[in-house]
Write an enzyme that holds these catalytic residues in place. Structure first.
Site, PDB file in Angstrom:
ATOM      1  CB  THR A 409      -1.043   0.013   1.050  1.00  0.00           C
ATOM      2  OG1 THR A 409      -1.507  -1.215   1.085  1.00  0.00           O
ATOM      3  CG2 THR A 409      -2.016   0.976   0.980  1.00  0.00           C
ATOM      4  CG  ASP A 451      -7.916  -6.872   2.675  1.00  0.00           C
ATOM      5  OD1 ASP A 451      -6.885  -7.399   3.189  1.00  0.00           O
ATOM      6  OD2 ASP A 451      -7.636  -5.493   2.222  1.00  0.00           O
ATOM      7  N   GLY A 500      -1.684  -1.680   5.872  1.00  0.00           N
ATOM      8  CA  GLY A 500      -2.792  -2.894   6.323  1.00  0.00           C
ATOM      9  C   GLY A 500      -3.513  -2.414   7.633  1.00  0.00           C
TER      10      GLY A 500
HETATM   11  N1  GLU Z   1      -5.723  -4.408   1.487  1.00  0.00           N
HETATM   12  C1  GLU Z   1      -5.310  -3.393   2.840  1.00  0.00           C
HETATM   13  C2  GLU Z   1      -6.605  -2.639   2.883  1.00  0.00           C
HETATM   14  O1  GLU Z   1      -7.022  -2.102   2.137  1.00  0.00           O
HETATM   15  C3  GLU Z   1      -4.086  -2.509   2.465  1.00  0.00           C
HETATM   16  C4  GLU Z   1      -2.938  -3.379   2.250  1.00  0.00           C
HETATM   17  C5  GLU Z   1      -1.928  -3.604   3.192  1.00  0.00           C
HETATM   18  O2  GLU Z   1      -1.382  -2.647   3.651  1.00  0.00           O
HETATM   19  O3  GLU Z   1      -1.932  -4.820   3.629  1.00  0.00           O
HETATM   20  O4  GLU Z   1      -6.924  -2.283   4.014  1.00  0.00           O
END
Ligand code: GLU
Length: 595
Positions: A409, A451, A500
């Site tokens: 991210t 997720d 995350g």
């Molecule tokens: N998929 C995660 C979210 O949308 C972000 C990804 C991550 O930083 O692990 O919360």
């Protein structure tokens, strides 16, 4: 973010519950949390040993073993501002601004370049949330370009995660990135689309220097990356440390088509067909129809008026904005000020708010397009008042315990001379997403569907099924928290982060620090932040936190773990009088530029 099966940690069961009981509070300590002290047997100022049986083990909780980067975050003052997690992305976006582009143009450049130069974190195979402030209308707009589950998804398969490498296509959601960026540009951009896309083509075609963070990410993910021939040949065939130069000619050709044809180049025709075939070849469900039918959703932001500020943030399917708004609703500014910035009492109070928000996330949050999400009820003032009454400085509430992984991210902020601002979080989820590349187009596919929440994870909340379960067309709940704060019609702060489950607590801490204590942006980012773990401990503090600070948290009932680096980074843009300031997090070697 990924919840995994609940772990019976060393501090689980009876021991865990015992420390949840009310404990006698000693006098608050004033030690600065960054003071370096020995780890064992922390003592209070009174000299009493605060170590409890579980302390030694709790102190050894270390999620990742990478040291703190030694490069300072850049920051500055001026009218044009950019902060991203990657130097090339920041500089390209600044050039777009200097060429007469506005904040929307610069954000498109920044996000697309980041997808090339920081591909472990984001890319055109992923998705994003975009928060835009339009200076002319004084309004913010939220564009949700998150990945969706393919129409033919088989939900039952998700209970058997993790998927084997040959089934990694199951993780892939319909990518939203290009559609979202194009929509931002169509509505608010000034320069031609081709001009704002072009810097990404150049970066992929002519090559770019690997950042220290990217080299680190490849190191973390290399075992899984080996199973993908494209990732293997691009990233694992030479040493990356010390700034190797990488060219991505296939991705460059795809970006060139997007530059000239627009999003159609990805959502229809040869590239779309390759993305579907590649995903299906790895056990997934993505189809050309899923791609063709993808659309960006405009959403109403969550809003809270707090201490003279109007805070606008991301609504569901993100859980991040809910956490920020709830935390602000629970505490008044003077209350937080009286606790003192980053004192144990302050951290504990916020941690309680964050843990309660995580429990709400697990119980109630899903994609509002497929699940009735009771957002107003979750923010109801009466409910917040009752929750506030339960929070005490000498007591810690548990959330059911889960394991979690932190990964990719990228958050970026841009601001132009007219006062328009973008706060944008983009992701492929974990490092290099599904570790699955479409071989001809060079597109790395996301693993965003990870997720979705496992049934076993919500069982602890007495739910038979999660509101965040896989369903055709659903978007998995996210933590991404792109936030914009307005005062007197002007943006005074834009914030967001990566990492995350750590995103929302980190963004909330940064926003609250700025609004409560008016600290310089760089000082906020350089300083320590705590994390909310979902197993073993109730709070994670940086490894160099003083023993007295840890002991103080423990007297409040916190089970304290320490952590060196959690993969989280926050980027901030502020207004200091009539000039802008910006700062990028040193944790991921981010770079800010203000001119
Ligand atoms: N998929 C995660 C979210 O949308 C972000 C990804 C991550 O930083 O692990 O919360």
């Amino acid at each position: 973010m990924r919840f995994v099966r609940p772990e019976v940690g060393r501090h689980g069961g009876a021991a865990y519950n015992r420390v949840m009981a009310r404990q006698q509070l000693g006098p608050a300590t004033t030690d600065h949390p960054r003071a370096a002290v020995p780890r064992a047997k922390p003592r209070t100022k009174r000299g009493s040993t605060a170590a409890l049986p579980w302390l030694g083990a709790a102190l050894s909780v270390t999620l990742l073993i990478f040291g703190t980067p030694d490069i300072e975050a850049a920051s500055g003052r001026g009218q044009l501002a950019v902060a991203t997690e990657n130097a090339r992305s920041t500089h390209a976006a600044m050039q777009t601004l200097q060429a007469g582009g506005n904040a929307a143009d610069a954000a498109v450049t920044a996000a697309l370049v980041a997808g090339v130069t920081s591909p472990g974190s984001s890319g055109i195979g992923g998705g994003c949330f975009i928060h835009y402030f339009d200076a002319t209308s004084g309004k913010t707009t939220i564009l949700d370009a998150r990945e969706t589950a393919p129409a033919s998804i088989v939900a039952a398969d998700f209970e058997a995660r993790p998927f084997a490498s040959e089934s990694r296509g199951k993780w892939v959601g319909v990518p939203g990135e290009v559609a979202g960026l194009h929509e931002l540009h169509r509505r608010f951009g000034k320069l031609p689309w081709a001009k704002v896309v072009h810097p990404a083509v150049v970066a992929a075609q002519n090559g770019f220097q690997v950042s220290p963070h990217l080299a680190r990410v490849v190191g973390w993910a290399k075992d899984a990356m080996r199973n993908d021939p494209s990732l293997r040949s691009l990233w694992l065939s030479k040493p990356l440390q010390g700034g190797a130069t990488i060219k991505s000619p296939k991705l460059a050709r795809s970006l060139q088509r997007i530059e000239t044809e627009g999003p159609k180049a990805l959502y229809e025709g040869a590239i779309a067909s390759e993305l579907a075939t590649t995903t299906r070849g790895a056990g997934g469900w993505l189809s050309v129809d899923d791609l063709k039918n993808y659309s960006v959703t405009q959403r109403d932001s969550l809003h809270v008026a707090w201490a003279g500020y109007d805070v606008y943030t991301m609504p569901p399917p993100s859980a991040g904005g809910l956490m920020l708004v709830q935390a602000l609703s629970l505490f008044r500014k003077d209350e937080l000020r009286s606790l003192g910035f980053n004192t144990p009492a302050y951290q504990h109070a916020l941690a309680e708010a964050f843990r309660a928000a995580i429990a709400d996330r697990m119980r109630y949050l899903g994609d509002p397009n497929v699940e009735a999400v009771p957002t107003s009820a979750l923010l109801d003032p009466g409910r917040m008042k009752r929750r506030r009454q339960r929070i005490a400085l000498d007591r810690t509430h548990a959330i059911p315990r889960f394991g979690l992984e932190e990964h990719g991210t990228h958050h970026l902020v841009t601001g132009d001379a007219e006062g328009n601002v973008v706060s944008l979080t983009t992701t492929v989820n974990r490092a290099f997403g599904a570790k699955l590349t479409a071989p001809q187009s060079g597109v790395v596919l996301n693993d965003e569907l990870d997720d979705f929440t496992l049934r076993t994870d919500v069982a602890q909340f007495n739910l038979a099924q999660s509101p965040n379960r896989p369903r055709p067309g659903a978007k998995p709940v996210s933590s991404m928290t792109p936030t914009i704060v307005i005062k007197d019609g002007k943006v005074v702060l834009a914030a967001g982060g990566s990492g995350g489950m750590a995103i929302a607590p980190n963004v909330a801490q940064a926003v609250i620090a700025r609004l409560t204590f008016d600290l310089p942006l760089k000082e906020i980012l350089d300083g320590p932040r705590f994390q909310i773990p979902t197993s073993e401990s109730t709070i994670l503090v940086p490894q160099d936190t003083s023993a007295a600070h840890i002991a103080d948290l423990q007297r409040r009932g916190e089970i304290v773990g320490t952590v060196r680096f959690t993969g989280t980074a926050v980027q901030l843009l502020g207004n200091d009088g009539s000039v802008k300031t910006a700062a990028a997090d040193p944790r991921k070697f981010g770079v800010a530029s203000v001119k």
